[in-house]
Design an enzyme around this catalytic site. Structure first.
Site, PDB file in Angstrom:
ATOM      1  N   GLY A 111      28.956  36.018  40.189  1.00 37.90           N
ATOM      2  CA  GLY A 111      29.249  35.281  39.087  1.00 37.90           C
ATOM      3  C   GLY A 111      28.115  35.472  38.229  1.00 37.90           C
ATOM      4  O   GLY A 111      27.294  36.296  38.130  1.00 37.90           O
TER       5      GLY A 111
ATOM      6  N   LEU B 214      36.519  38.921  41.635  1.00 40.54           N
ATOM      7  CA  LEU B 214      35.107  39.073  40.861  1.00 40.54           C
ATOM      8  C   LEU B 214      34.297  39.085  41.756  1.00 40.54           C
ATOM      9  O   LEU B 214      33.780  38.274  42.737  1.00 40.54           O
ATOM     10  CB  LEU B 214      34.862  37.884  39.969  1.00 40.54           C
ATOM     11  CG  LEU B 214      33.500  37.972  39.085  1.00 40.54           C
ATOM     12  CD1 LEU B 214      33.785  39.142  38.351  1.00 40.54           C
ATOM     13  CD2 LEU B 214      33.639  36.744  38.384  1.00 40.54           C
ATOM     14  N   ASP B 215      33.316  40.339  41.946  1.00 43.29           N
ATOM     15  CA  ASP B 215      32.082  40.691  42.632  1.00 43.29           C
ATOM     16  C   ASP B 215      32.367  40.522  44.345  1.00 43.29           C
ATOM     17  O   ASP B 215      31.330  40.482  44.967  1.00 43.29           O
ATOM     18  CB  ASP B 215      31.186  39.448  42.436  1.00 43.29           C
ATOM     19  CG  ASP B 215      30.487  39.635  40.846  1.00 43.29           C
ATOM     20  OD1 ASP B 215      30.782  40.691  40.170  1.00 43.29           O
ATOM     21  OD2 ASP B 215      30.208  38.580  40.313  1.00 43.29           O
ATOM     22  N   GLU B 216      33.559  40.793  44.639  1.00 42.60           N
ATOM     23  CA  GLU B 216      34.182  41.115  45.967  1.00 42.60           C
ATOM     24  C   GLU B 216      34.627  42.330  46.569  1.00 42.60           C
ATOM     25  O   GLU B 216      35.013  42.210  47.556  1.00 42.60           O
ATOM     26  CB  GLU B 216      35.027  39.997  46.247  1.00 42.60           C
ATOM     27  CG  GLU B 216      34.416  38.392  46.125  1.00 42.60           C
ATOM     28  CD  GLU B 216      35.508  37.192  46.749  1.00 42.60           C
ATOM     29  OE1 GLU B 216      36.402  37.617  47.233  1.00 42.60           O
ATOM     30  OE2 GLU B 216      34.960  36.170  46.493  1.00 42.60           O
TER      31      GLU B 216
END
Length: 287
Positions: free
Chosen positions: A204, A230-232
Site C-alpha cells: 500500500g 493490490l500489491d499481491e
C-alpha cells in the site's frame, strides 16, 4: 545472445509425469531443431511440470506458421498449457509513469543501448513532468489526467491508445494510480509493477514512512505482476539493502530508488526474454 534473431522459445506447464521432456525433445528433433537452451522445474507440491526451451530456427524444417497445428496433439495428450514466441518479433511495451522518473530513466537507457529487446511505442502519464525526457527519446508522450470522477473515461482512453499501438506489455514505472479490475483482466500477467517495499511487508501507500516508523534494518523493492488484489500479484524479483538508525525517511527513499530501478528492469528483461512462467500466484524464472 547468439542467434537471437533466428530462435524460437517455447514455455510449457503441465501436470507432472514421466516422459514430458522426451516428448518435447523428440518433437523438436523430428524437425531438425538445434536446441540452444533448455530448463525445467517440477513443483512437487502442485504436481506441476514447467519448462522453457529455446532453439535455433536455422535448419528447423517446420514452418512456424504450422507449429501450433503440429504441436497441439502432443499438448493435448499431456494436458499442456503452452505458448511459443519468435525472437524476430520484438514485444511492444508501454510505460506508465506519474512524477518520479528514476525507473523511467533506467528503462529508457537500457532500451536505448539494446539491453531491453522491445519497441516502446508510447508512454502514458497522468502528469506533464516527464514529457521532455520521453520526447528526447523520440517516444510519444500522452498525458491522461486521472481523478476519482473520470477514472473510467481515463482508462477508456488508455485502452484506445494501447490497442492502437498493439501493446503486449504494460510497465508501471512508479505510476501512482490503482488499475481497475477491467484493466487487469484485459492484460493478465502483462502488467508489471514496481513496489517500493519488500513485499509482503509494507504494502500500500507510503512504505518508506512505515518502514522508518517500524525501525526496520532492511528495506527492499519488489517487482510483480499486477492483479486486482493490490500489491499481491505474482512476485518476479526482489532486492534489499541495509539501513541504520542514522537513516531518516529521505535516506530510505534515496536508497530505495536505487533498488527500485534495478529490480524493475530485471523483471521487465526476464519477461521480454520469455523466461517467466506464472502459476498459483507464484513465478518460475528460468535461467
Amino acid at each position: 545472445m547468439s542467434n537471437a534473431t533466428h530462435s524460437a522459445t517455447l514455455l510449457i506447464s503441465a501436470p507432472d509425469k514421466k516422459g514430458l521432456v522426451a516428448a518435447i525433445a523428440n518433437f523438436l528433433m523430428t524437425y531438425n531443431a538445434n536446441i540452444m537452451h533448455a530448463d525445467q522445474h517440477q513443483d512437487n507440491v502442485e504436481g506441476l511440470f514447467l519448462m522453457r526451451v529455446q532453439w535455433d530456427l536455422r535448419g528447423f524444417t517446420l514452418p512456424m506458421d504450422d507449429f501450433a497445428a503440429a504441436f497441439e496433439p502432443i499438448a493435448r495428450e499431456h494436458d499442456m498449457s503452452w505458448k511459443v514466441s519468435l525472437s524476430s518479433r520484438k514485444p511492444r511495451m508501454a510505460i506508465f509513469v506519474s512524477k518520479y522518473e528514476h525507473c523511467l530513466v533506467d528503462l529508457l537507457h537500457r532500451w536505448r543501448i539494446g539491453e531491453l529487446d522491445c519497441d516502446i511505442p508510447l508512454v502514458i502519464s497522468n502528469h506533464e513532468d516527464c514529457r521532455r525526457l520521453v520526447e528526447f527519446n523520440d517516444i510519444p508522450y500522452h498525458v491522461i489526467p486521472v481523478t476519482k470522477e473520470n477514472k473510467a473515461e481515463a482508462e477508456a482512453e488508455q485502452f484506445r491508445l494501447l490497442e492502437e499501438a498493439g501493446v503486449d506489455l504494460v510497465v508501471l514505472a512508479r505510476y501512482m494510480q490503482v488499475l481497475s479490475h477491467e484493466f487487469v483482466t484485459r492484460y493478465p500477467n502483462k502488467v508489471i509493477n514496481i513496489h517500493h517495499s519488500f513485499l509482503p511487508a509494507f504494502d500500500g501507500a507510503k512504505p518508506y514512512h512505515r518502514a522508518f516508523a517500524r525501525g526496520v534494518k532492511l528495506i527492499g523493492a519488489t517487482s510483480h505482476y499486477v492483479t486486482e488484489d493490490l500489491d499481491e500479484g505474482p512476485i518476479i524479483e526482489q532486492e534489499v539493502t541495509r539501513i541504520s538508525h542514522r537513516d531518516e525517511v529521505d535516506d530510505l527513499v534515496q536508497k530505495g530508488r536505487d533498488l527500485e530501478k534495478v529490480v524493475l528492469s530485471r523483471a521487465v528483461r526476464w519477461h521480454l526474454d520469455q523466461r517467466i512462467l506464472s502459476y498459483s500466484n507464484k513465478t518460475v524464472i528460468f535461467d
